[in-house]
Design a protein around this motif. Structure first.
Motif, PDB file in Angstrom:
ATOM      1  N   ALA A 200       0.804  -1.374  -0.065  1.00 33.77           N
ATOM      2  CA  ALA A 200       0.151  -0.200   0.004  1.00 33.77           C
ATOM      3  C   ALA A 200       0.759   1.314   0.019  1.00 33.77           C
ATOM      4  O   ALA A 200       1.863   1.133   0.736  1.00 33.77           O
ATOM      5  N   ARG A 201       0.428   2.187  -0.888  1.00 39.26           N
ATOM      6  CA  ARG A 201       0.956   3.601  -0.725  1.00 39.26           C
ATOM      7  C   ARG A 201       0.624   4.463   0.287  1.00 39.26           C
ATOM      8  O   ARG A 201       1.315   5.019   0.743  1.00 39.26           O
ATOM      9  N   ASP A 202      -0.865   4.363   0.123  1.00 39.36           N
ATOM     10  CA  ASP A 202      -1.531   5.130   1.073  1.00 39.36           C
ATOM     11  C   ASP A 202      -1.275   4.808   2.625  1.00 39.36           C
ATOM     12  O   ASP A 202      -1.515   3.412   3.019  1.00 39.36           O
ATOM     13  N   PRO A 203      -0.458   5.689   3.534  1.00 39.67           N
ATOM     14  CA  PRO A 203      -0.106   5.056   4.788  1.00 39.67           C
ATOM     15  C   PRO A 203      -1.360   4.709   5.668  1.00 39.67           C
ATOM     16  O   PRO A 203      -1.065   3.938   6.693  1.00 39.67           O
ATOM     17  N   ASP A 204      -2.634   5.244   5.637  1.00 43.61           N
ATOM     18  CA  ASP A 204      -3.657   4.923   6.278  1.00 43.61           C
ATOM     19  C   ASP A 204      -4.056   3.470   5.930  1.00 43.61           C
ATOM     20  O   ASP A 204      -4.427   2.470   6.887  1.00 43.61           O
ATOM     21  N   VAL A 205      -3.834   3.204   4.701  1.00 39.94           N
ATOM     22  CA  VAL A 205      -4.223   1.717   4.355  1.00 39.94           C
ATOM     23  C   VAL A 205      -3.237   0.816   4.928  1.00 39.94           C
ATOM     24  O   VAL A 205      -3.476  -0.155   5.501  1.00 39.94           O
ATOM     25  N   ALA A 206      -1.937   1.096   4.783  1.00 31.37           N
ATOM     26  CA  ALA A 206      -0.710   0.455   5.176  1.00 31.37           C
ATOM     27  C   ALA A 206      -0.887   0.178   6.800  1.00 31.37           C
ATOM     28  O   ALA A 206      -0.805  -0.963   7.317  1.00 31.37           O
ATOM     29  N   ALA A 207      -1.529   1.215   7.494  1.00 33.43           N
ATOM     30  CA  ALA A 207      -1.492   1.102   8.905  1.00 33.43           C
ATOM     31  C   ALA A 207      -2.658   0.095   9.366  1.00 33.43           C
ATOM     32  O   ALA A 207      -2.380  -0.662  10.273  1.00 33.43           O
ATOM     33  N   ARG A 208      -3.591   0.392   8.671  1.00 31.98           N
ATOM     34  CA  ARG A 208      -4.790  -0.437   8.784  1.00 31.98           C
ATOM     35  C   ARG A 208      -4.439  -1.946   8.738  1.00 31.98           C
ATOM     36  O   ARG A 208      -4.964  -2.816   9.505  1.00 31.98           O
ATOM     37  N   ALA A 209      -3.785  -2.317   7.527  1.00 37.71           N
ATOM     38  CA  ALA A 209      -3.336  -3.453   7.323  1.00 37.71           C
ATOM     39  C   ALA A 209      -2.243  -4.080   8.447  1.00 37.71           C
ATOM     40  O   ALA A 209      -2.350  -5.228   8.923  1.00 37.71           O
ATOM     41  N   ALA A 210      -1.491  -3.316   8.838  1.00 32.69           N
ATOM     42  CA  ALA A 210      -0.480  -3.580   9.872  1.00 32.69           C
ATOM     43  C   ALA A 210      -1.379  -3.960  11.192  1.00 32.69           C
ATOM     44  O   ALA A 210      -1.011  -4.799  11.962  1.00 32.69           O
ATOM     45  N   GLN A 211      -2.274  -3.209  11.120  1.00 29.23           N
ATOM     46  CA  GLN A 211      -3.215  -3.434  12.634  1.00 29.23           C
ATOM     47  C   GLN A 211      -3.740  -4.816  12.483  1.00 29.23           C
ATOM     48  O   GLN A 211      -3.688  -5.491  13.467  1.00 29.23           O
ATOM     49  N   GLY A 212      -4.490  -5.229  11.384  1.00 28.32           N
ATOM     50  CA  GLY A 212      -4.832  -6.375  11.120  1.00 28.32           C
ATOM     51  C   GLY A 212      -3.881  -7.465  11.454  1.00 28.32           C
ATOM     52  O   GLY A 212      -4.002  -8.583  12.195  1.00 28.32           O
ATOM     53  N   LEU A 213      -2.547  -7.389  10.679  1.00 29.31           N
ATOM     54  CA  LEU A 213      -1.556  -8.342  11.010  1.00 29.31           C
ATOM     55  C   LEU A 213      -1.553  -8.292  12.494  1.00 29.31           C
ATOM     56  O   LEU A 213      -1.063  -9.684  12.908  1.00 29.31           O
ATOM     57  N   ILE A 214      -0.857  -7.465  13.129  1.00 30.42           N
ATOM     58  CA  ILE A 214      -0.778  -7.514  14.731  1.00 30.42           C
ATOM     59  C   ILE A 214      -1.659  -8.293  15.573  1.00 30.42           C
ATOM     60  O   ILE A 214      -1.602  -8.905  16.355  1.00 30.42           O
ATOM     61  N   ARG A 215      -3.233  -7.640  15.152  1.00 31.87           N
ATOM     62  CA  ARG A 215      -4.524  -8.513  15.514  1.00 31.87           C
ATOM     63  C   ARG A 215      -4.326  -9.817  15.516  1.00 31.87           C
ATOM     64  O   ARG A 215      -4.405 -10.735  16.514  1.00 31.87           O
ATOM     65  N   CYS A 216      -3.882 -10.320  14.266  1.00 29.01           N
ATOM     66  CA  CYS A 216      -3.987 -11.973  13.970  1.00 29.01           C
ATOM     67  C   CYS A 216      -2.798 -12.755  14.815  1.00 29.01           C
ATOM     68  O   CYS A 216      -3.137 -13.503  15.321  1.00 29.01           O
ATOM     69  N   LEU A 217      -1.840 -11.746  14.802  1.00 27.41           N
ATOM     70  CA  LEU A 217      -0.497 -12.403  15.416  1.00 27.41           C
ATOM     71  C   LEU A 217      -0.969 -12.637  17.174  1.00 27.41           C
ATOM     72  O   LEU A 217      -0.998 -13.607  17.648  1.00 27.41           O
ATOM     73  N   ALA A 218      -1.684 -11.693  17.555  1.00 23.92           N
ATOM     74  CA  ALA A 218      -2.031 -11.705  18.994  1.00 23.92           C
ATOM     75  C   ALA A 218      -2.821 -12.788  19.215  1.00 23.92           C
ATOM     76  O   ALA A 218      -3.038 -13.344  20.244  1.00 23.92           O
ATOM     77  N   ARG A 219      -3.852 -12.598  18.267  1.00 21.89           N
ATOM     78  CA  ARG A 219      -4.962 -13.917  18.610  1.00 21.89           C
ATOM     79  C   ARG A 219      -4.501 -15.319  18.446  1.00 21.89           C
ATOM     80  O   ARG A 219      -5.150 -16.229  18.934  1.00 21.89           O
ATOM     81  N   SER A 220      -3.555 -15.507  17.627  1.00 23.11           N
ATOM     82  CA  SER A 220      -2.828 -16.506  17.401  1.00 23.11           C
ATOM     83  C   SER A 220      -2.168 -17.015  18.643  1.00 23.11           C
ATOM     84  O   SER A 220      -1.377 -17.957  18.554  1.00 23.11           O
ATOM     85  N   GLY A 221      -1.799 -16.100  19.533  1.00 20.52           N
ATOM     86  CA  GLY A 221      -0.908 -16.281  20.671  1.00 20.52           C
ATOM     87  C   GLY A 221       0.459 -16.025  20.538  1.00 20.52           C
ATOM     88  O   GLY A 221       1.224 -16.042  21.518  1.00 20.52           O
ATOM     89  N   ASP A 222       0.765 -15.568  19.487  1.00 20.22           N
ATOM     90  CA  ASP A 222       2.114 -14.874  19.478  1.00 20.22           C
ATOM     91  C   ASP A 222       2.323 -13.527  19.773  1.00 20.22           C
ATOM     92  O   ASP A 222       2.463 -12.548  19.140  1.00 20.22           O
ATOM     93  N   LYS A 223       2.448 -13.573  21.062  1.00 22.08           N
ATOM     94  CA  LYS A 223       2.697 -11.943  21.643  1.00 22.08           C
ATOM     95  C   LYS A 223       3.844 -11.455  21.193  1.00 22.08           C
ATOM     96  O   LYS A 223       3.883 -10.341  20.946  1.00 22.08           O
ATOM     97  N   ALA A 224       4.956 -11.972  21.490  1.00 20.25           N
ATOM     98  CA  ALA A 224       6.129 -11.533  20.966  1.00 20.25           C
ATOM     99  C   ALA A 224       6.324 -11.053  19.339  1.00 20.25           C
ATOM    100  O   ALA A 224       6.624  -9.978  19.293  1.00 20.25           O
ATOM    101  N   GLY A 225       5.655 -11.591  18.691  1.00 16.84           N
ATOM    102  CA  GLY A 225       5.597 -11.577  17.187  1.00 16.84           C
ATOM    103  C   GLY A 225       4.945 -10.012  17.153  1.00 16.84           C
ATOM    104  O   GLY A 225       5.229  -9.354  16.382  1.00 16.84           O
TER     105      GLY A 225
END
Ligand code: ADP
Length: 630
Positions: free
Chosen positions: A155-180
């Protein structure tokens, strides 16, 4: 005599009454004046104090006006530069207000600003985004994470990139990978282009992610705190900031927390509009708003802040300063004034400290009381002195009357009988020698009686006028007795034997010998006068309990117990007719009493009616010398 004494009594009562009025009238006047003076003084000092307080209050009011005008200017200056959020923080940091609403050029709130309406999410049109959401929905967290990571990278748009990063982090946390998840937060939001990215609601994504990081690892909490305290960085909306502050420690961790809440509350209740220059009531209880010149800012103030700001101006005032919001009136004893143009409806007041006023009053009252007491004391002492002088005058006047009455009466009898005797002798052409002698003896006795009376009058008069001088010398009692016996022989017929007993070796007394002879003569005279029939008169001189005592005892008519004190008063006679027949005038015993007292001694009588009397005169052996007559 009776009429005279009645008139005298009336005059005396009248004089006493006048004297009493003379004391009471000035006393009452002094008290009245004192009371009025205290009242006036109190009123005057109250007014003086009130005037001084009004002066102080006027100064304070002008100071308050100047202070609020300066506040307005300071507020306007504080919002002139930087973003609205930075201006908000500046106002709170400088303590210019409890909270503040920073407005934009159009007069709408810029910070805090009302929440933005959520627009249609543009990402819902992207298939890769929807695919990633789908995988996440199916709980395929690793697949979803990979899809989100891809979007964030592309993503070029920082808002889009940030929301995707937010999704990524959420999934890592939900999968139990706190450190990740923590690492990913650091990687995407630790700095760089996503730091200010926002979601469609305007929330800064990095801030939310820092909260998540703190939840995953409490050691990372500081980053969120730093972000929230920084008003010049990411444009975090006020509502998001307050929410995150609540999560991260609230008022204890954030100096602007209370201001944020107050501003949010204010905006929820009121539309923003205010007249510049004066503090107005806001829609919130106990909260006041002040619009600064230029229309770019509205300061909010709690009532307590307004009060302490004005109190801060009154440094050094001794009296208690009251600051009263509209509707709260100052206390009755306090001096009040409107608080000035900047605070419409407010009042300021000064009340004197309770102890200060009472201390002034107490001191003044005390000085008045002292003056009044002094004046009353002077009046009383003057009246007392006047009373004493008048008493003395009355006594002397009465004495004079009594003396004149007694003298004229007592002298008349012997003179009349002498005149009769002389006339009958002269009428007799050839006088019989025996009768002549008998008449001459009678004349001689009357003469003696007359001279005794005159002697007593003179002694008494001298004593009364305090002219009698005693000459105290060491006097032998037996010599006094001998002199008295010699003198008495002229007066008392020789057939009336007087028994004399003198204890041998009597000590000398310090006395006036002539005066003591007068004492014994008067006592012996009385013993003779008030005894009839076979007389038995005894004169003794003895020593008893350190005193030389002279006793004269008779077997005469005696004296009733109740009369025994009175007979020492002058002109007092138990039976006037009897006393007069005996040739007395009621002065003998008063003379005795006077002389004995002047010698520091005491005269006593023991008597029983019908059985006789015993008069004893006790003089101290080594008496205190009295010098002249007292
Ligand atoms: P007076 O000149 O009248 O005697 P005094 O002062 O000597 O006055 O005495 C006062 C009164 O005391 C007398 O009038 C008399 O009534 C009473 N009195 C004094 N001495 C005797 C006495 N020895 N016996 C009885 N009565 C006495």
């Amino acid at each position: 005599m009776t009429i005279g004494s009645q008139t005298g009594d009336r005059g005396r009562w009248l004089t006493l009454l006048l004297l009493l009025i003379g004391v009471l009238a000035p006393t009452v006047s002094v008290l009245w004046f004192m009371n009025a003076a205290i009242g006036n003084q109190r009123e005057a000092s109250r007014q003086k104090l009130a005037e001084a307080y009004r002066g102080q209050l006027r100064l304070l009011r002008d100071g308050a006006d100047a202070m609020w005008a300066k506040r307005g200017d300071d507020l306007a200056r504080a919002v002139r530069e930087g973003t609205a959020a930075a201006a908000f923080q500046r106002v709170i940091d400088r303590g210019l207000a409890d909270s503040v609403i920073v407005l934009d050029d159009a007069g709408r709130p810029a910070y805090p600003a009302p929440g933005r309406a959520i627009a249609v999410d543009a990402l819902s049109a992207r298939p890769d985004w929807m695919a990633a959401r789908g995988l996440e929905g199916w709980k395929d967290f690793s697949g979803a994470a990979a899809a989100y990571r891809e979007i964030a990278k592309e993503a070029r748009d920082p808002d889009v990139a940030a929301r995707a990063a937010q999704g990524l982090i959420r999934c890592l946390a939900r999968s139990g990978d706190k450190a990740g998840a923590s690492r990913a937060i650091e990687e995407y939001f630790g700095g760089g282009r996503l730091a200010r990215a926002a979601d469609p609601g305007g929330r800064v994504i990095a801030a939310d992610e820092f909260l998540l990081a703190a939840e995953l690892d409490p050691a990372a909490a500081a980053r969120l705190t730093t972000l929230l305290r920084d008003y010049s960085g990411a444009p975090i909306p006020s509502a998001q900031r307050v929410f995150l502050m609540d999560e991260a420690g609230g008022a204890a961790s954030f100096p602007t927390y209370a201001a944020e809440r107050l501003a949010a509350e204010f905006l929820s209740k009121e539309r923003v509009q205010s007249t510049a220059g004066a503090l107005e009531a806001s829609g919130l209880p106990d909260t006041w708003k002040l619009a600064a010149p230029g229309g770019r800012v509205i300061g909010l103030y709690r009532t307590s802040t307004v009060i302490s700001a004005i109190r801060g101006l009154s440094g050094g005032m001794s009296a208690a300063l009251g600051v009263h919001p509209p509707g709260a009136a100052p206390a009755a004893a306090a001096e009040g004034l409107p608080a000035g143009a900047a605070l419409p409806g407010w009042q300021i007041s000064l009340a004197p400290p309770a102890d200060a006023r009472s201390e002034i009053d107490r001191r003044q009252t005390l000085s008045y009381i002292w003056v009044a007491l002094l004046a009353i004391a002077v009046v009383a002492v003057t009246a007392l002195a006047a009373g004493q002088a008048m008493r003395r005058q009355w006594r002397l006047a009465r004495l004079k009357t009594d003396l004149v009455a007694a003298v004229s009466h007592e002298l008349k009898t012997p003179l009349a009988s002498m005149s009769v005797l002389v006339d009958s002798l002269l009428d007799d052409a050839a006088p019989d020698p025996r009768r002549t002698r008998e008449y001459l003896e009678l004349i001689a006795r009357e003469n003696l009686r007359l001279s005794r009376l005159i002697e007593n009058f003179l002694t008494f008069s001298r004593l009364e006028r305090r002219r009698q001088r005693f000459e105290f010398t060491a006097t032998r009692p037996e010599e006094v007795v001998a002199s008295a016996m010699e003198a008495v022989r002229e007066r008392i017929p020789a057939d009336c034997g007087i028994e004399v007993t003198v204890e041998p070796g009597l000590p000398a007394v310090q006395a006036d010998a002539d005066a003591l002879v007068t004492v014994l003569l008067n006592l012996l005279d009385n013993a003779y006068k008030y005894t009839s029939g076979e007389r038995r008169i005894v004169l003794r001189a003895l020593v008893r309990a350190g005193h030389v005592v002279f006793e004269v005892e008779d077997n005469g008519i005696g004296i009733a117990a109740r009369e025994q004190k009175r007979i020492f008063r002058r002109f007092y006679q138990v039976d006037q007719r009897l006393a007069r027949d005996a040739g007395g005038c009621g002065l003998g015993l008063s003379i005795v009493d006077y002389i004995v007292k002047a010698h520091g001694g005491e005269v006593r009588v023991e008597s029983e009616p019908g059985r006789g009397s015993r008069f004893s005169v006790a003089l101290p052996c080594a008496p205190a010398v009295h010098g002249a007559a007292a």
